[in-house]
Design an enzyme around this catalytic site. Structure first.
Site, short mmCIF file in Angstrom:
data_model
loop_
_atom_site.label_atom_id
_atom_site.label_comp_id
_atom_site.label_asym_id
_atom_site.label_seq_id
_atom_site.Cartn_x
_atom_site.Cartn_y
_atom_site.Cartn_z
N ALA A 64 79.68 59.47 59.63
CA ALA A 64 80.47 59.21 58.43
C ALA A 64 80.35 60.45 57.55
O ALA A 64 79.33 61.15 57.58
CB ALA A 64 79.94 57.98 57.71
N GLY A 108 77.85 57.33 62.54
CA GLY A 108 79.10 56.60 62.71
C GLY A 108 79.91 57.09 63.91
O GLY A 108 80.70 56.33 64.48
N GLU A 111 78.47 55.29 66.77
CA GLU A 111 78.87 53.88 66.63
C GLU A 111 80.34 53.68 67.01
O GLU A 111 80.71 52.69 67.65
CB GLU A 111 78.60 53.42 65.20
CG GLU A 111 77.11 53.37 64.89
CD GLU A 111 76.80 53.15 63.42
OE1 GLU A 111 77.37 53.87 62.56
OE2 GLU A 111 76.00 52.26 63.11
N GLU A 131 70.72 58.46 60.74
CA GLU A 131 70.86 58.03 59.35
C GLU A 131 69.54 58.00 58.60
O GLU A 131 69.48 58.23 57.40
CB GLU A 131 71.51 56.64 59.29
CG GLU A 131 72.98 56.58 59.67
CD GLU A 131 73.23 56.37 61.15
OE1 GLU A 131 72.29 56.55 61.97
OE2 GLU A 131 74.37 56.01 61.49
C1 HXC Z 1 80.12 65.68 56.27
C2 HXC Z 1 79.48 67.15 57.87
C3 HXC Z 1 78.86 66.12 58.61
C4 HXC Z 1 78.93 64.80 58.10
C5 HXC Z 1 78.58 67.98 59.66
N1 HXC Z 1 79.28 68.28 58.56
N2 HXC Z 1 78.31 66.68 59.72
N3 HXC Z 1 80.09 66.92 56.71
N4 HXC Z 1 79.57 64.61 56.93
N5 HXC Z 1 78.41 63.77 58.76
C6 HXC Z 1 79.75 69.60 58.13
C7 HXC Z 1 78.64 70.48 57.61
O1 HXC Z 1 78.34 70.17 56.28
C8 HXC Z 1 79.25 71.85 57.75
O2 HXC Z 1 80.16 72.07 56.72
C9 HXC Z 1 80.07 71.72 59.03
O3 HXC Z 1 80.26 70.31 59.23
C10 HXC Z 1 79.33 72.26 60.24
O4 HXC Z 1 78.05 71.66 60.29
P1 HXC Z 1 76.69 72.48 60.41
O5 HXC Z 1 75.62 71.61 59.88
O6 HXC Z 1 76.82 73.84 59.79
O7 HXC Z 1 76.58 72.68 61.99
P2 HXC Z 1 75.27 72.76 62.88
O8 HXC Z 1 74.24 73.67 62.24
O9 HXC Z 1 75.75 73.08 64.24
O10 HXC Z 1 74.62 71.31 62.87
C11 HXC Z 1 75.35 70.23 63.46
C12 HXC Z 1 74.72 68.88 63.05
C13 HXC Z 1 74.59 68.79 61.52
C14 HXC Z 1 73.32 68.77 63.69
C15 HXC Z 1 75.61 67.80 63.63
O11 HXC Z 1 75.89 69.13 60.96
C16 HXC Z 1 74.22 67.44 61.04
O12 HXC Z 1 73.03 67.08 61.10
N6 HXC Z 1 75.18 66.70 60.50
C17 HXC Z 1 74.94 65.38 59.93
C18 HXC Z 1 74.77 64.38 61.01
C19 HXC Z 1 74.45 62.98 60.43
O13 HXC Z 1 73.44 62.85 59.70
N7 HXC Z 1 75.30 62.00 60.73
C20 HXC Z 1 75.09 60.65 60.23
C21 HXC Z 1 75.85 60.49 58.96
S1 HXC Z 1 75.56 58.94 58.21
P3 HXC Z 1 80.18 73.45 55.87
O14 HXC Z 1 81.21 73.20 54.81
O15 HXC Z 1 78.81 73.68 55.37
O16 HXC Z 1 80.60 74.47 56.89
C22 HXC Z 1 76.51 57.86 59.08
C23 HXC Z 1 76.40 56.45 58.64
C24 HXC Z 1 77.42 55.58 59.29
O17 HXC Z 1 77.23 58.20 59.95
C25 HXC Z 1 77.40 54.24 58.64
C26 HXC Z 1 78.50 53.30 59.05
C27 HXC Z 1 79.76 53.89 59.46
#
Ligand code: HXC
Length: 257
Positions: A64, A108, A111, A131
């Site tokens: 998400a 998400g 999921e 998460e």
């Molecule tokens: C918003 C995101 C994002 C996310 C990545 N980006 N994941 N933006 N929401 N979930 C953005 C980053 O901010 C970045 O933007 C660009 O995508 C590239 O990501 P990087 O982090 O620079 O890439 P990398 O170093 O290769 O790392 C990849 C990654 C990391 C390991 C996937 O991005 C990451 O940990 N992302 C979050 C993953 C996460 O926690 N997902 C769960 C979310 S909570 P910029 O602008 O800086 O270039 C969830 C809850 C669901 O999903 C609940 C019900 C639906």
């Protein structure tokens, strides 16, 4: 329709691509609404027999959109039924949906892949429920569908430690139907989808409904449901055609009746 979700018809297959590469396909309302709208179109199209949902080579979806949800309060989340309000559309379509996953399928994103009927993974795919690292928890099936797919031990491991699982581990654990070389992922998935779409649509729908019953009922109830649906398949013209074609050593011509 929005440009964060692209939908295309390829033969008898409806292809949906999540298209927010700048944020690794992070899921916001626009993306989820776009997917739901594309599914509505494909569901209504008699020609479509299977749907493929995919991202790009780097990410199916990295979760998400964190920026979008970070300031939500409880009342907003509750009133808008965040974020699954129309995610269910993936589950409610009666046509099969294959998730073709390359790169990250996190939070998400994982999921959403699990809401599909099966997952084909590129050898680059990485699955996780990270998460906990953000001070929150899975909210779209991560604590429910993941244990059903991979068992309690691995589901606890993934949800509590936030570690990622690669494609081979995911296949071994039962989350993934097939692992495919990344450069072949879409071709192979589309081939399987075209094969499914070439069968009788009502039969495909019956099979999907029946397999899903296995997760919603006792074994005896599920077996009874399966037997009754199996009996009803004898009412189909496609059953007569399929069996006649076998006996006559020719290809069947299904008409979805
Ligand atoms: C918003 C995101 C994002 C996310 C990545 N980006 N994941 N933006 N929401 N979930 C953005 C980053 O901010 C970045 O933007 C660009 O995508 C590239 O990501 P990087 O982090 O620079 O890439 P990398 O170093 O290769 O790392 C990849 C990654 C990391 C390991 C996937 O991005 C990451 O940990 N992302 C979050 C993953 C996460 O926690 N997902 C769960 C979310 S909570 P910029 O602008 O800086 O270039 C969830 C809850 C669901 O999903 C609940 C019900 C639906």
């Amino acid at each position: 329709m929005s440009n964060v979700v692209i939908h295309e018809v390829h033969g008898k297959v409806g292809l949906i691509r999540i298209n927010r590469p700048e944020s690794l396909n992070a899921l916001n309302n626009e993306v989820v609404d776009g997917i739901a709208a594309a599914i509505d179109i494909f569901e209504a199209d008699e020609n479509i027999g299977c749907i493929v949902l995919t991202g790009n080579e780097k990410a199916f979806a990295a979760g998400a959109d964190i920026g979008f949800m970070k300031d939500f309060d409880y009342m907003h989340a509750y009133k808008t039924d965040f974020i699954t309000r129309n995610w269910e559309r993936i589950k409610t379509t009666r046509k099969p949906v294959i998730a073709a996953v390359a790169g990250f399928a996190l939070g998400g994103g994982c999921e959403m892949a699990m809401m599909c009927d099966m997952i084909f993974a590129a050898d680059t795919a990485r699955f996780g429920q990270p998460e906990v690292r953000l001070g929150t928890m899975p909210g779209a099936g991560g604590t429910q569908r993941l244990p059903r797919a991979v068992g309690k031990a691995k589901a606890m491991d993934l949800c509590l430690t936030a570690r990622m699982m690669d494609a081979l581990e995911a296949e071994k654990a039962g989350l993934v139907a097939r692992v495919i070389a990344a450069d072949q992922l879409l071709d192979e998935t589309m081939k399987a989808a075209q094969a499914i779409a070439g069968y009788s649509l009502p039969v495909v729908m019956m099979i999907k409904e029946s397999v899903n019953r296995a997760f919603e009922s006792s074994l005896n109830e599920g077996l009874l449901f399966e037997r009754r649906v199996f009996h009803s398949a004898f009412a189909l013209e496609d059953q007569k055609e399929g069996m006649a074609a076998f006996v006559e050593k020719r290809k069947p011509a299904f008409t979805n009746r």
